[in-house]
Design an enzyme around this catalytic site. Structure first.
Site, PDB file in Angstrom:
ATOM      1  N   LYS A 190       0.899  -1.229  -0.135  1.00  0.00           N
ATOM      2  CA  LYS A 190       0.001  -0.147   0.037  1.00  0.00           C
ATOM      3  C   LYS A 190       0.902   1.208   0.052  1.00  0.00           C
ATOM      4  O   LYS A 190       1.403   1.545   0.960  1.00  0.00           O
ATOM      5  CB  LYS A 190      -0.701  -0.032   1.411  1.00  0.00           C
ATOM      6  N   GLU A 265       9.063   1.629  11.418  1.00  0.00           N
ATOM      7  CA  GLU A 265      10.145   2.826  11.278  1.00  0.00           C
ATOM      8  C   GLU A 265       9.548   4.089  11.148  1.00  0.00           C
ATOM      9  O   GLU A 265       8.810   4.294  10.076  1.00  0.00           O
ATOM     10  CB  GLU A 265      11.012   2.399   9.999  1.00  0.00           C
ATOM     11  N   CYS A 299      13.493  10.703   7.543  1.00  0.00           N
ATOM     12  CA  CYS A 299      13.552  10.273   8.740  1.00  0.00           C
ATOM     13  C   CYS A 299      14.959  10.547   9.762  1.00  0.00           C
ATOM     14  O   CYS A 299      14.734  10.924  10.857  1.00  0.00           O
ATOM     15  CB  CYS A 299      13.215   9.073   9.009  1.00  0.00           C
ATOM     16  N   GLU A 396       8.628  16.855  14.954  1.00  0.00           N
ATOM     17  CA  GLU A 396       9.277  16.705  13.652  1.00  0.00           C
ATOM     18  C   GLU A 396       8.570  17.701  12.819  1.00  0.00           C
ATOM     19  O   GLU A 396       7.599  17.444  12.504  1.00  0.00           O
ATOM     20  CB  GLU A 396       8.846  15.131  13.487  1.00  0.00           C
TER      21      GLU A 396
HETATM   22  P1  NAD Z   1       2.275   8.588   7.400  1.00  0.00           P
HETATM   23  O1  NAD Z   1       2.447   7.832   8.713  1.00  0.00           O
HETATM   24  O2  NAD Z   1       1.137   9.860   7.240  1.00  0.00           O
HETATM   25  O3  NAD Z   1       1.763   7.616   6.211  1.00  0.00           O
HETATM   26  C1  NAD Z   1       2.463   6.577   5.834  1.00  0.00           C
HETATM   27  C2  NAD Z   1       1.581   5.475   5.241  1.00  0.00           C
HETATM   28  O4  NAD Z   1       0.852   5.158   6.111  1.00  0.00           O
HETATM   29  C3  NAD Z   1       0.998   5.906   4.129  1.00  0.00           C
HETATM   30  O5  NAD Z   1       0.969   5.051   3.133  1.00  0.00           O
HETATM   31  C4  NAD Z   1      -0.544   6.166   4.704  1.00  0.00           C
HETATM   32  O6  NAD Z   1      -1.499   6.031   3.735  1.00  0.00           O
HETATM   33  C5  NAD Z   1      -0.584   5.012   5.606  1.00  0.00           C
HETATM   34  N1  NAD Z   1      -1.339   5.162   6.725  1.00  0.00           N
HETATM   35  C6  NAD Z   1      -1.839   6.582   7.373  1.00  0.00           C
HETATM   36  N2  NAD Z   1      -2.967   5.990   8.409  1.00  0.00           N
HETATM   37  C7  NAD Z   1      -2.892   4.639   8.370  1.00  0.00           C
HETATM   38  C8  NAD Z   1      -3.454   3.623   9.049  1.00  0.00           C
HETATM   39  N3  NAD Z   1      -4.657   4.220  10.135  1.00  0.00           N
HETATM   40  N4  NAD Z   1      -3.548   2.340   8.682  1.00  0.00           N
HETATM   41  C9  NAD Z   1      -2.631   2.098   7.855  1.00  0.00           C
HETATM   42  N5  NAD Z   1      -1.811   2.906   7.046  1.00  0.00           N
HETATM   43  C10 NAD Z   1      -1.943   4.115   7.209  1.00  0.00           C
HETATM   44  O7  NAD Z   1       3.665   9.167   7.201  1.00  0.00           O
HETATM   45  P2  NAD Z   1       4.037  10.145   5.975  1.00  0.00           P
HETATM   46  O8  NAD Z   1       3.642  11.427   6.203  1.00  0.00           O
HETATM   47  O9  NAD Z   1       3.769   9.341   4.420  1.00  0.00           O
HETATM   48  O10 NAD Z   1       5.791   9.831   6.035  1.00  0.00           O
HETATM   49  C11 NAD Z   1       6.374  10.710   6.696  1.00  0.00           C
HETATM   50  C12 NAD Z   1       6.755  10.035   8.066  1.00  0.00           C
HETATM   51  O11 NAD Z   1       7.501   8.997   7.921  1.00  0.00           O
HETATM   52  C13 NAD Z   1       7.862  10.745   8.864  1.00  0.00           C
HETATM   53  O12 NAD Z   1       7.321  10.850  10.282  1.00  0.00           O
HETATM   54  C14 NAD Z   1       8.915  10.204   8.812  1.00  0.00           C
HETATM   55  O13 NAD Z   1      10.115  10.684   9.688  1.00  0.00           O
HETATM   56  C15 NAD Z   1       8.445   8.852   8.621  1.00  0.00           C
HETATM   57  N6  NAD Z   1       9.600   8.189   8.066  1.00  0.00           N
HETATM   58  C16 NAD Z   1      10.449   7.134   8.773  1.00  0.00           C
HETATM   59  C17 NAD Z   1      11.432   6.303   8.281  1.00  0.00           C
HETATM   60  C18 NAD Z   1      12.401   5.261   9.234  1.00  0.00           C
HETATM   61  O14 NAD Z   1      12.988   4.762   8.511  1.00  0.00           O
HETATM   62  N7  NAD Z   1      12.212   5.581  10.751  1.00  0.00           N
HETATM   63  C19 NAD Z   1      11.923   6.347   6.851  1.00  0.00           C
HETATM   64  C20 NAD Z   1      11.121   7.444   6.188  1.00  0.00           C
HETATM   65  C21 NAD Z   1      10.184   8.272   6.605  1.00  0.00           C
END
Ligand code: NAD
Length: 503
Positions: A190, A265, A299, A396
């Site tokens: 997804k 992550e 991240c 963040e």
């Molecule tokens: P997000 O959590 O909003 O979304 C990530 C994914 O989760 C998307 O595909 C979204 O549709 C899905 N999602 C959202 N709500 C959900 C739910 N209730 N159930 C299942 N899936 C759901 O994050 P974002 O804004 O897309 O990405 C940015 C974030 O990702 C930042 O916080 C960043 O630090 C983090 N990030 C972490 C790493 C790591 O390795 N630690 C790497 C890259 C990004």
């Protein structure tokens, strides 16, 4: 023709087919529409519509999960060398289409070509690296006891869900999907709703490389629909998730009824600590690189600069000069260092911190402005005069925004560095070896670099502590997640079996 015009010309050729037929879901080897119709993907460069995207939800996830389940044993039992060869061919396919992936990714996410061209190739590296692990992935141990020959083996856990964010989405997807396939799992992916283009390219490349239908399925949609349904689906045995910390918490709750294994992550507010005995020129380069590259939408970005007060003024002066020189522009221009932020939502979020910084009493030493209104462009920003209690030091922001905080002693630096909910990475700059050893021992982070920016080496563990995540990627750690340990004991003789109910 300039390189920018040439890239735009090529991009338009690549996008033509998406403009005509949109992006479908890909389930069981076939393109299928979404059960909820479509949603639109837009470019942050000029807010234009890129294409329609299939809007999937529970029913689409159900079909994909069943497909992944039905093909699981076939994929699991395929001779390892054959699975390895398919993965190598996927890597070759990515390399062959690296330019298409790069240009689409830049247009979809606003990331600069300069960085995305490398990210596409890193996707290929992820497949090559894990292809090389396929053959020994199932190997286990031999633990002989007096009466039994005990062996362990590892088996793939089953169909897994992979949920990815919009920042460097292609690279991050391969980082999850490659080890899952190498382990023998099948996948329902997804992708983030804000960046669907390259997930489509990945499944296409994979099947052209010989990946059997249903082994990798892509369902587009939103988190609360398709994402939630994936977490709740009983056929899906584990969820590999990359995204925000609060979404990570939802993933855990949603998977509770079906006892999901989750790998999370999550976010970060990572410190880079610069002591006055460090090589300050190199420290300056690394500080700038780790927050302003990839639009600061990473991240592992070092979003908090902890600077020793003895060198603060000089270091911040150099920093301001360099930050003001960073080239913000069209992401397809190879000279651009920062492109537009991914979406209106993130643009609003990042720019809201310009006011929050002022309310907190910090100084905007560089940036703090938006550029034009055509796309979501902001100037790289530096806040000085901050302390660690401020929101700009705790939350963040996930953009090209750095908060500089002074410290005087090593103890104070450690206290500030650890005073955060997060614990993904830390960067320490000092030429005092014993201090580096002491400091890294106490720093609360999953990954630490000393006198270096983040340099990823695939065999090393990647992941965070505290609100930055649970679990590790990389090397054999990836297989620990995607596989189960199985113990089998063989009797080596006629050992005594306790008899019950015998006369
Ligand atoms: P997000 O959590 O909003 O979304 C990530 C994914 O989760 C998307 O595909 C979204 O549709 C899905 N999602 C959202 N709500 C959900 C739910 N209730 N159930 C299942 N899936 C759901 O994050 P974002 O804004 O897309 O990405 C940015 C974030 O990702 C930042 O916080 C960043 O630090 C983090 N990030 C972490 C790493 C790591 O390795 N630690 C790497 C890259 C990004």
């Amino acid at each position: 023709m300039s390189k920018l015009d040439e890239n735009i010309f090529k991009l338009n050729k690549f996008l033509d087919r998406f403009r005509v037929s949109g992006i479908q879901n890909h389930i069981a080897g076939r393109d299928v529409p979404g059960s909820q119709g479509t949603f639109q993907s837009t470019s942050p460069v000029d807010k234009s519509v890129i294409c329609d995207v299939a809007h999937g939800a529970e029913v689409d996830i159900d079909t994909a999960a069943k497909a992944a389940h039905d093909v699981f044993t076939e994929w699991r039992d395929m001779p390892a060398i054959e699975r390895r060869n398919i993965m190598i061919r996927i890597a070759e396919g990515i390399e062959a289409r690296a330019e298409e992936i790069t240009l689409c990714e830049c247009w979809d996410t606003g990331q600069a070509y300069k960085f995305m061209s490398k990210a596409a190739l890193r996707g290929a590296e992820n497949f090559r690296y894990f292809a090389d692990q396929v053959v020994q992935a199932r190997d286990g141990q031999h633990l002989k006891s007096p009466t039994l020959m005990n062996i362990t083996t590892r088996v793939p856990i089953g169909p897994v869900g992979v949920i990815t964010p919009w920042n460097t989405p292609f690279m991050l997807s391969t980082w999850k999907i490659a080890p899952a396939l190498a382990a023998g799992c099948t996948v329902v992916h997804k992708p983030a709703e804000a960046s669907p283009l390259t997930a489509r390219l990945l499944v296409e490349i994979a099947e052209e490389a010989g990946l059997p239908p249903s082994v990798l399925n892509t369902v587009n949609g939103f988190g609360e629909g398709a994402g939630k349904a994936l977490c709740e689906h009983p056929r899906i045995k584990a969820i590999a998730f990359v995204g925000e910390s609060r979404t990570g918490s939802l993933i855990t709750k949603q998977g509770a009824d079906t006892l999901k294994r989750n790998h999370l992550e999550l976010g970060g507010k990572n410190p880079v600590i610069v002591f006055d005995d460090a090589d300050l020129d190199r420290a300056l380069d690394a500080v700038i690189f780790m927050i302003y590259s990839i639009n600061g939408e990473r991240c592992t970005s070092s979003s908090r600069l902890l600077i020793q007060d003895t060198i603060r003024e000089e270091f911040e002066t150099c920093l301001v000069k360099r930050v003001n020189n960073i080239r913000v522009g069209h992401p397809l221009d190879p000279a651009t260092e920062i492109g537009p932020l991914v979406s209106e939502e993130y643009f609003n979020k990042v720019t809201s911190y310009f006011d929050i910084a002022k309310e907190d009493g910090a100084t905007i030493a560089a940036g703090g402005q938006v550029i034009g209104d055509e796309g979501y462009f902001v100037r790289p920003t530096l806040f000085t005069g901050a302390n660690n209690g401020m929101r700009i030091a705790q939350e963040e922001i996930f953009g090209p925004v750095l908060t500089s905080i002074p410290f005087s002693t090593e103890e104070e630096a450690l206290q500030i560095a650890n005073d955060t909910l997060y614990g993904l990475t830390g960067y320490v700059w000092t030429n005092d070896l014993t201090r580096a050893l002491r400091f890294t021992d106490k720093l609360e982070a999953g990954m630490i670099w000393v006198n270096s920016e983040n340099v990823r080496h695939l065999p090393t563990p990647f992941g965070g502590v505290k609100a930055s995540g649970i679990g590790r990627d990389g090397g054999d750690w990836s297989f620990e997640f995607y596989m189960e340990q199985k113990h089998i004991g063989f009797a080596t003789g006629q050992h005594k079996i306790t008899k019950l109910g015998a006369l």
